[in-house]
Design a protein around this motif. Structure first.
Motif, PDB file in Angstrom:
ATOM      1  N   GLU A  46      35.465 -60.869 -48.593  1.00 49.47           N
ATOM      2  CA  GLU A  46      34.335 -60.128 -49.165  1.00 49.47           C
ATOM      3  C   GLU A  46      33.557 -61.011 -50.135  1.00 49.47           C
ATOM      4  N   PHE A  47      34.261 -61.742 -50.981  1.00 48.34           N
ATOM      5  CA  PHE A  47      33.632 -62.609 -51.971  1.00 48.34           C
ATOM      6  C   PHE A  47      32.762 -63.664 -51.282  1.00 48.34           C
ATOM      7  N   LEU A  48      33.299 -64.317 -50.262  1.00 47.42           N
ATOM      8  CA  LEU A  48      32.541 -65.348 -49.550  1.00 47.42           C
ATOM      9  C   LEU A  48      31.362 -64.747 -48.799  1.00 47.42           C
ATOM     10  N   ALA A  49      31.530 -63.556 -48.244  1.00 50.23           N
ATOM     11  CA  ALA A  49      30.425 -62.896 -47.553  1.00 50.23           C
ATOM     12  C   ALA A  49      29.290 -62.571 -48.520  1.00 50.23           C
ATOM     13  N   VAL A  50      29.639 -62.107 -49.711  1.00 49.45           N
ATOM     14  CA  VAL A  50      28.627 -61.799 -50.723  1.00 49.45           C
ATOM     15  C   VAL A  50      27.912 -63.070 -51.159  1.00 49.45           C
ATOM     16  N   LEU A  51      28.666 -64.144 -51.398  1.00 49.77           N
ATOM     17  CA  LEU A  51      28.047 -65.411 -51.793  1.00 49.77           C
ATOM     18  C   LEU A  51      27.102 -65.927 -50.707  1.00 49.77           C
ATOM     19  N   ALA A  52      27.536 -65.840 -49.455  1.00 50.67           N
ATOM     20  CA  ALA A  52      26.693 -66.296 -48.353  1.00 50.67           C
ATOM     21  C   ALA A  52      25.411 -65.473 -48.269  1.00 50.67           C
ATOM     22  N   CYS A  53      25.543 -64.160 -48.400  1.00 47.95           N
ATOM     23  CA  CYS A  53      24.366 -63.287 -48.358  1.00 47.95           C
ATOM     24  C   CYS A  53      23.400 -63.603 -49.492  1.00 47.95           C
ATOM     25  N   LEU A  54      23.939 -63.764 -50.682  1.00 52.28           N
ATOM     26  CA  LEU A  54      23.078 -64.076 -51.823  1.00 52.28           C
ATOM     27  C   LEU A  54      22.399 -65.423 -51.660  1.00 52.28           C
ATOM     28  N   ALA A  55      23.115 -66.414 -51.142  1.00 55.75           N
ATOM     29  CA  ALA A  55      22.531 -67.743 -50.944  1.00 55.75           C
ATOM     30  C   ALA A  55      21.395 -67.686 -49.932  1.00 55.75           C
ATOM     31  N   ILE A  56      21.614 -66.983 -48.836  1.00 51.74           N
ATOM     32  CA  ILE A  56      20.577 -66.868 -47.805  1.00 51.74           C
ATOM     33  C   ILE A  56      19.381 -66.100 -48.336  1.00 51.74           C
ATOM     34  N   CYS A  57      19.651 -64.969 -48.980  1.00 52.65           N
ATOM     35  CA  CYS A  57      18.560 -64.130 -49.494  1.00 52.65           C
ATOM     36  C   CYS A  57      17.791 -64.815 -50.606  1.00 52.65           C
ATOM     37  N   GLN A  59      17.267 -68.000 -50.919  1.00 47.84           N
ATOM     38  CA  GLN A  59      16.414 -69.013 -50.306  1.00 47.84           C
ATOM     39  C   GLN A  59      15.211 -68.388 -49.620  1.00 47.84           C
ATOM     40  N   SER A  60      15.362 -67.164 -49.159  1.00 52.08           N
ATOM     41  CA  SER A  60      14.256 -66.524 -48.454  1.00 52.08           C
ATOM     42  C   SER A  60      13.453 -65.587 -49.359  1.00 52.08           C
ATOM     43  N   SER A  61      13.639 -65.717 -50.646  1.00 53.84           N
ATOM     44  CA  SER A  61      12.931 -64.943 -51.670  1.00 53.84           C
ATOM     45  C   SER A  61      13.179 -63.442 -51.582  1.00 53.84           C
ATOM     46  N   LEU A  62      14.311 -63.037 -51.041  1.00 56.44           N
ATOM     47  CA  LEU A  62      14.699 -61.628 -50.989  1.00 56.44           C
ATOM     48  C   LEU A  62      15.832 -61.346 -51.971  1.00 56.44           C
ATOM     49  N   TYR A  63      15.952 -62.163 -52.995  1.00 56.49           N
ATOM     50  CA  TYR A  63      17.070 -62.065 -53.929  1.00 56.49           C
ATOM     51  C   TYR A  63      17.183 -60.689 -54.569  1.00 56.49           C
ATOM     52  N   ALA A  64      16.098 -60.138 -55.071  1.00 58.74           N
ATOM     53  CA  ALA A  64      16.156 -58.850 -55.772  1.00 58.74           C
ATOM     54  C   ALA A  64      16.621 -57.734 -54.838  1.00 58.74           C
ATOM     55  N   ILE A  65      16.152 -57.766 -53.613  1.00 63.43           N
ATOM     56  CA  ILE A  65      16.557 -56.751 -52.640  1.00 63.43           C
ATOM     57  C   ILE A  65      18.036 -56.906 -52.319  1.00 63.43           C
ATOM     58  N   ALA A  66      18.474 -58.132 -52.074  1.00 66.31           N
ATOM     59  CA  ALA A  66      19.884 -58.388 -51.754  1.00 66.31           C
ATOM     60  C   ALA A  66      20.780 -57.965 -52.903  1.00 66.31           C
ATOM     61  N   GLN A  67      20.361 -58.243 -54.119  1.00 65.11           N
ATOM     62  CA  GLN A  67      21.171 -57.894 -55.279  1.00 65.11           C
ATOM     63  C   GLN A  67      21.337 -56.385 -55.375  1.00 65.11           C
ATOM     64  N   LEU A  70      23.725 -55.304 -52.463  1.00 63.88           N
ATOM     65  CA  LEU A  70      25.101 -55.695 -52.735  1.00 63.88           C
ATOM     66  C   LEU A  70      25.665 -54.918 -53.909  1.00 63.88           C
ATOM     67  N   GLY A  71      24.856 -54.620 -54.888  1.00 61.39           N
ATOM     68  CA  GLY A  71      25.316 -53.819 -56.014  1.00 61.39           C
ATOM     69  C   GLY A  71      25.768 -52.451 -55.550  1.00 61.39           C
ATOM     70  N   ASN A  72      25.008 -51.834 -54.650  1.00 60.89           N
ATOM     71  CA  ASN A  72      25.383 -50.531 -54.109  1.00 60.89           C
ATOM     72  C   ASN A  72      26.655 -50.622 -53.278  1.00 60.89           C
ATOM     73  N   VAL A  73      26.781 -51.675 -52.481  1.00 54.51           N
ATOM     74  CA  VAL A  73      27.965 -51.852 -51.643  1.00 54.51           C
ATOM     75  C   VAL A  73      29.186 -52.040 -52.511  1.00 54.51           C
ATOM     76  N   LEU A  74      29.088 -52.860 -53.552  1.00 53.26           N
ATOM     77  CA  LEU A  74      30.220 -53.139 -54.401  1.00 53.26           C
ATOM     78  C   LEU A  74      30.622 -51.908 -55.210  1.00 53.26           C
TER      79      LEU A  74
END
Length: 78
Positions: A46-57, A59-67, A70-74
């Motif tokens: 789960e930790f690595l999946a979250v890190l990968a998602c955040l890294a990808i998002c 880079q694609s300027s979707l950081y706020a949406i991803a956060q 992921l906050g809701n999922v966590l």
């Protein structure tokens, strides 16, 4: 680190890892400036999946949406 990174237009994520699982700890970590909170024992998949998602998002300027997502999922997983 965040101040210097912000001056360069970069974003630095802060992830807390704790053994405490109550809601108060989550609120404390978020108010202290952490972006995410994981509890021990850490689920590395789960930790690595979250890190990968955040890294990808990030880079694609979707950081706020991803956060937010992921906050809701966590929160649901806790």
């Amino acid at each position: 680190m965040r101040t210097k990174a912000g001056e360069r237009g970069e974003v630095v994520l802060a992830i807390a890892v704790t053994g405490y699982t109550h809601e108060k700890m989550l609120q404390h970590a978020l108010s202290a400036g952490f972006d995410l909170l994981f509890t021990k024992p850490l689920d590395f998949d789960e930790f690595l999946a979250v890190l990968a998602c955040l890294a990808i998002c990030q880079q694609s300027s979707l950081y706020a949406i991803a956060q937010r997502i992921l906050g809701n999922v966590l929160e649901v997983a806790a």
